[in-house]
Each structure stands twice: as C-alpha cells, then as structure tokens.
Design an enzyme around this catalytic site. Structure first.
Site, PDB file in Angstrom:
ATOM      1  N   ASP A 378      33.382   1.964 -47.570  1.00  0.00           N
ATOM      2  CA  ASP A 378      34.301   2.968 -47.029  1.00  0.00           C
ATOM      3  C   ASP A 378      35.021   3.639 -48.196  1.00  0.00           C
ATOM      4  O   ASP A 378      35.500   2.956 -49.126  1.00  0.00           O
ATOM      5  CB  ASP A 378      35.318   2.313 -46.089  1.00  0.00           C
ATOM      6  CG  ASP A 378      36.189   3.351 -45.410  1.00  0.00           C
ATOM      7  OD1 ASP A 378      35.700   4.026 -44.488  1.00  0.00           O
ATOM      8  OD2 ASP A 378      37.365   3.486 -45.808  1.00  0.00           O
ATOM      9  N   ASN A 386      40.588  14.898 -47.882  1.00  0.00           N
ATOM     10  CA  ASN A 386      40.281  16.151 -47.179  1.00  0.00           C
ATOM     11  C   ASN A 386      41.530  17.013 -47.011  1.00  0.00           C
ATOM     12  O   ASN A 386      41.472  18.249 -47.142  1.00  0.00           O
ATOM     13  CB  ASN A 386      39.673  15.845 -45.813  1.00  0.00           C
ATOM     14  CG  ASN A 386      38.172  15.639 -45.892  1.00  0.00           C
ATOM     15  OD1 ASN A 386      37.531  16.074 -46.841  1.00  0.00           O
ATOM     16  ND2 ASN A 386      37.613  14.957 -44.906  1.00  0.00           N
ATOM     17  N   ASP A 395      33.050  17.215 -48.688  1.00  0.00           N
ATOM     18  CA  ASP A 395      31.591  17.063 -48.594  1.00  0.00           C
ATOM     19  C   ASP A 395      30.982  16.799 -49.957  1.00  0.00           C
ATOM     20  O   ASP A 395      30.065  15.967 -50.103  1.00  0.00           O
ATOM     21  CB  ASP A 395      30.982  18.341 -47.994  1.00  0.00           C
ATOM     22  CG  ASP A 395      31.307  18.479 -46.515  1.00  0.00           C
ATOM     23  OD1 ASP A 395      31.773  17.482 -45.923  1.00  0.00           O
ATOM     24  OD2 ASP A 395      31.085  19.579 -45.971  1.00  0.00           O
ATOM     25  N   GLU A 422      33.019   8.809 -43.574  1.00  0.00           N
ATOM     26  CA  GLU A 422      33.080   8.378 -44.966  1.00  0.00           C
ATOM     27  C   GLU A 422      32.595   6.942 -45.150  1.00  0.00           C
ATOM     28  O   GLU A 422      32.803   6.339 -46.204  1.00  0.00           O
ATOM     29  CB  GLU A 422      34.517   8.499 -45.495  1.00  0.00           C
ATOM     30  CG  GLU A 422      35.514   7.509 -44.904  1.00  0.00           C
ATOM     31  CD  GLU A 422      36.137   8.010 -43.609  1.00  0.00           C
ATOM     32  OE1 GLU A 422      37.197   7.484 -43.233  1.00  0.00           O
ATOM     33  OE2 GLU A 422      35.591   8.941 -42.960  1.00  0.00           O
TER      34      GLU A 422
END
Length: 504
Positions: A378, A386, A395, A422
């Site tokens: 993770d 983000n 991305d 993620e």
C-alpha cells in the site's frame, strides 16, 4: 507475405531432414565412441588382470624357492656339514630341483664363497661365488630374511638366472655362508608366452630398485639393465603399489596402456603393456564399416527428404492465405486477452488476472504440498498525495511504484498485480516467509530510492507499507481469502506501526 510463409514452411521441413541426418550421424558417432570406451575399458581390465596374475605367479615362484631354502637351512643346522650329511643333502637338492620346474639349481656356500654342496650331478670345488652381489649382501647384513638379487649368468650353465638367497649363521651368530636358489629365466618366458599381448605388447619383471629381471619380448641386453629413467618406473611403479598408465614409448613411438603391480612378498613388480593401436584395430575396422553404411543411409534419407520438402512447400502455398488469416485472428485474440488481464495504468496484472492466478497457485500448492506467499503493498498516504499534487501526478506516482514492484517477479511463477487503487500485490509460489520478507524489504528500499517527492509524508518522499502472508503448508480446506487475510493483517500491522515497513 505469402512467399515468406512458403519459405518458412520449406525451411522447417528442410531443418527436420537436416536434424534427422545429424541425429543419425550423431547416434552412430556416439555408438562408435561408446564401443571405443568399452574396448578401452576391457583392455584396462585385461591389463590389470594380467598384471595381477603375473605378480601372483612371480610371488608363488619365488616363495617356493625360498621355502626350499628355509628347509635347507634347517637341515644344515641339524645335520651339520659332515660328508654323510652333505651326501644326503646333495641327493635331496637334486630331487627338489627335479620336482620344481622353476628351479635351475640350489647351492650352499661357506663363509669364503666356496661351494659346499649343490643340486648338480657333480660338485665343482674350483668355483667361488664370494664376488656375487647376493653373497656380499649377506656377508655385510645380519638379517636372515630372503634376498632377491640382480639377475646374473650362472657359472655352471651360462644361463641368465634370478637368485633367491638367505644367510647362513654360525652358532655364535657370525656369518657362515649363503644358501642360494636360482630360477631359470626360461621358466618365466614359458609362462609369459602364454599371454596374448599382441605384436607391440610387452611384459616386464623388475626389482623395486629398477633393475630388469626379465622382459618379453626378450632382449639379451635388457636383463640386469637399470630402468630408473623409464617413465613406467620413474613416474608410476616407484611411487605406487599398483595402477594404470598410458605411456608413449620414446624408443619406438608406440603408445601403450601399462598395468603394473608390486609383489606382495618380495621387492619386485611386474608391468604389462598393450599397444593402443592394436587394442583399437578391430574397433577402427568396425567404425569404418559403420561410417560407410551411415553415409549411404543419410544420402538416401536426404534424397527422400528433399522430395518431402518440395511436397510440403507446394501444399503450404495453398494453405498460406488461410494460415495468415488465422494468425491475424489469433494475434488479435491474444492482444485482447492481454488487455483484459493487464492494468492499463501500471502495466501490471490487473485484479482479474490476480484472482485467477492466486486460485491456480492455491490449487497447485495443495497438490504439491509446497508453501505459498503473498505480499500486499500500500502506498503510504496516497490520498494526501493526490490532494497535494493532483490526480495526474498521482497516476505517474503509481506507474513508478508499479515498475519498482515489478522487480519482485524473480521467477516465472511470480506475479505482480495492481490490487486496487494504490494497493498492489505479489504472488510468490513455493516461497517461505523469510524469502518473501526479503523480497518485500528490497521493494520497500527500492521505492524509497526513487525519491518521489511527497511533502505530506514524514520523510518527504513516497514510501510503501508491505504485509507478508505465508502458508507453509496449503491444505484443501484453505481458500485464497485465508492467504489474503493473513497478508492484509500483516499490512495493517505495518501501517499501524508507523508505515514504511514490512509486516509479517
């Protein structure tokens, strides 16, 4: 394109014919070589057996002669050397020489080397052997064991003889003379001639100090000659009790397989040598015949193969268009299948492929009894990433992390996948917890090494937390959820302990 297909089909058929021809030739070469190996092995066994037989024969021959000497010493000790005793002893010695074919004569000498009694019809009182090597040895050495002297020419018969002697001691232990048994070289020659050693073979009997006692083929100048510089003695017999050696003669250039062996009871050794050319003569003739037969067979096969290639080429012309269309369809299907199983962002396996692969590996682990490991990964505080840098940067961050995670695929069965958002995962078949932990730690360090900026993370860079789950022995009642659950718990533990770490 059509011409390419035709050429490839013809090339494949030609390759098959070529491979078949090469296989036939290769098999014959292998068979021929194996025959050579067997021939050489049999020759070495033969040489070893001959050396053992010759050593045993020499040992027995000299032992019988020495046994006669032991009995003779006992008679001299008990009966003395009076005229009557010597007369009885003379008759006994004559009988013993007659009964033992290897003996040339038996002699008794006094402390001055004079002949006291022997096995000959008449005693020659004029002879004296005080100058002989064996006499000097016993005179100067107090031990009463047997002594094998260098071969000498007999003064009574003029023949080459081998000598076995023992010391005669007086009652006070002083030197009283020598008892001697001589072995006729013709006895060795008759026995050695019974062995088939070919035209270039050789048999040798020599003292351990390197003096030749007898040789076949017999050369008058060889008996009694030192062979200290000969390779078979210098490099082999002088160093080892027995063995084999391949030696090329410096005299005639013939390469021979030599088997040698030391006698058990006496300081001598025997050597048997067989010419390699003669050993392989029959093998070479057989190899030439097989070579001719194989060449004829390969030639015929090549002609038929050429016709077969032509027929295949003609048929491929008619099938090429259909093959081309089928290939295009298959290529399209493969592309669609790959896209269906691949994550579009990271290029890793997607969740669908992950689920199928994990179920397959669980079933395989149940059958094989092997372990199965899973690493759940993770990206730490990715939502904050983000929020700070935007989804496009997010991305790009996932693509970089995915590329790093792909390095965890070390073996063909390993699979790295994007699990969702993620989260990533790596399936590791036949891998224990220690191995999976090591891989997870390497991935964690590799992500840190990229130095992807992340201001909301404590170290200011993107990090990952990893959870390692491992089932050492997968049982039938277990499911993929069990393994995922173990790995998830390890991941939550890593995140709860502060992130940027591996939980197990």
């Amino acid at each position: 394109m059509v011409h390419y297909k035709r050429s490839s089909t013809a090339l494949l058929a030609a390759a098959f014919v070529l491979l078949a021809c090469v296989a036939i030739i290769g098999l014959d070469i292998w068979r021929t070589w194996q025959a050579r190996v067997i021939e050489e092995r049999e020759a070495t066994v033969s040489v070893t057996n001959m050396a053992r037989a010759l050593a045993q024969h020499a040992d027995d021959t000299l032992k019988e002669a020495d046994t006669v000497l032991v009995g003779l010493l006992e008679r001299l000790r008990i009966d003395g050397t009076g005229p009557a005793a010597l007369e009885r002893l003379h008759r006994l010695l004559a009988v013993q020489v007659k009964e033992l074919p290897q003996l040339n004569g038996i002699f008794v000498y006094d402390s001055q080397g004079r002949w006291v009694v022997n096995s000959q019809p008449r005693l020659d009182n004029t002879q004296n052997n005080a100058d002989r090597e064996y006499f000097i040895y016993h005179r100067d050495h107090p031990d009463d064991g047997p002594y094998i002297g260098s071969p000498v020419r007999s003064r009574s018969t003029g023949k080459w003889i081998a000598t076995v002697s023992r010391r005669v001691n007086n009652a006070d232990g002083s030197f009283g003379g020598v008892v001697l048994a001589t072995v006729d070289m013709a006895y060795f020659q008759r026995f050695y001639d019974s062995f088939d050693i070919g035209k270039s073979g050789a048999i040798l009997l020599a003292l351990n100090r390197g003096t030749i006692v007898f040789r076949r083929p017999l050369r008058e100048d060889s008996i009694g000659k030192s062979m200290a510089d000969a390779a078979i003695y210098r490099d082999h017999a002088a160093r080892h009790a027995s063995g084999l050696a391949v030696i090329k003669s410096s005299q005639d250039g013939v390469e021979r397989i030599n088997g040698y062996r030391h006698l058990d009871a006496f300081p001598l050794f025997v050597s048997v040598a067989l010419s390699r050319d003669e050993i392989f003569a029959e093998w070479r003739a057989d190899a030439y015949m097989h070579m001719i037969g194989v060449l004829l067979l390969v030639t015929g096969f090549a002609v038929m193969g050429r016709r077969m290639v032509a027929q295949i080429d003609k048929r491929s012309i008619a099938e090429n268009e259909a093959n081309e269309a089928r290939a295009q369809v298959e290529k399209l299907n493969q592309t669609l299948e790959r896209l269906a199983l691949q994550d579009g962002l990271t290029g890793l396996a997607n969740r669908r492929q992950f689920d199928v692969a994990l179920a397959r590996e669980m079933s395989r682990a149940v059958r094989s009894g092997e372990s199965l490991a899973l690493i759940m990964i993770d990206v730490d505080r990715f939502k904050l990433y983000n929020d700070l840098y935007g989804h496009l940067s997010g991305d790009e961050c996932l693509r970089k992390v995915g590329k790093t995670i792909l390095s965890g695929e070390r073996r063909p069965g390993d699979l790295a996948a994007r699990y969702g958002g993620e989260e990533f995962a790596i399936i590791l078949p036949d891998c224990d917890a220690a191995g999976a932990t090591a891989i997870a730690e390497q991935i964690r360090l590799a992500v840190r090494a990229q130095q992807i900026e992340h201001a909301a993370n404590p170290d200011g860079i993107v990090t990952v937390s990893l959870g390692v789950g491992c089932l050492p022995e997968v049982k039938r009642e277990m499911s993929v959820r069990d393994l995922i659950g173990v790995a998830d718990q390890a991941l939550y533990r890593a995140k709860g302990d502060g992130r940027d770490r591996v939980g197990v």
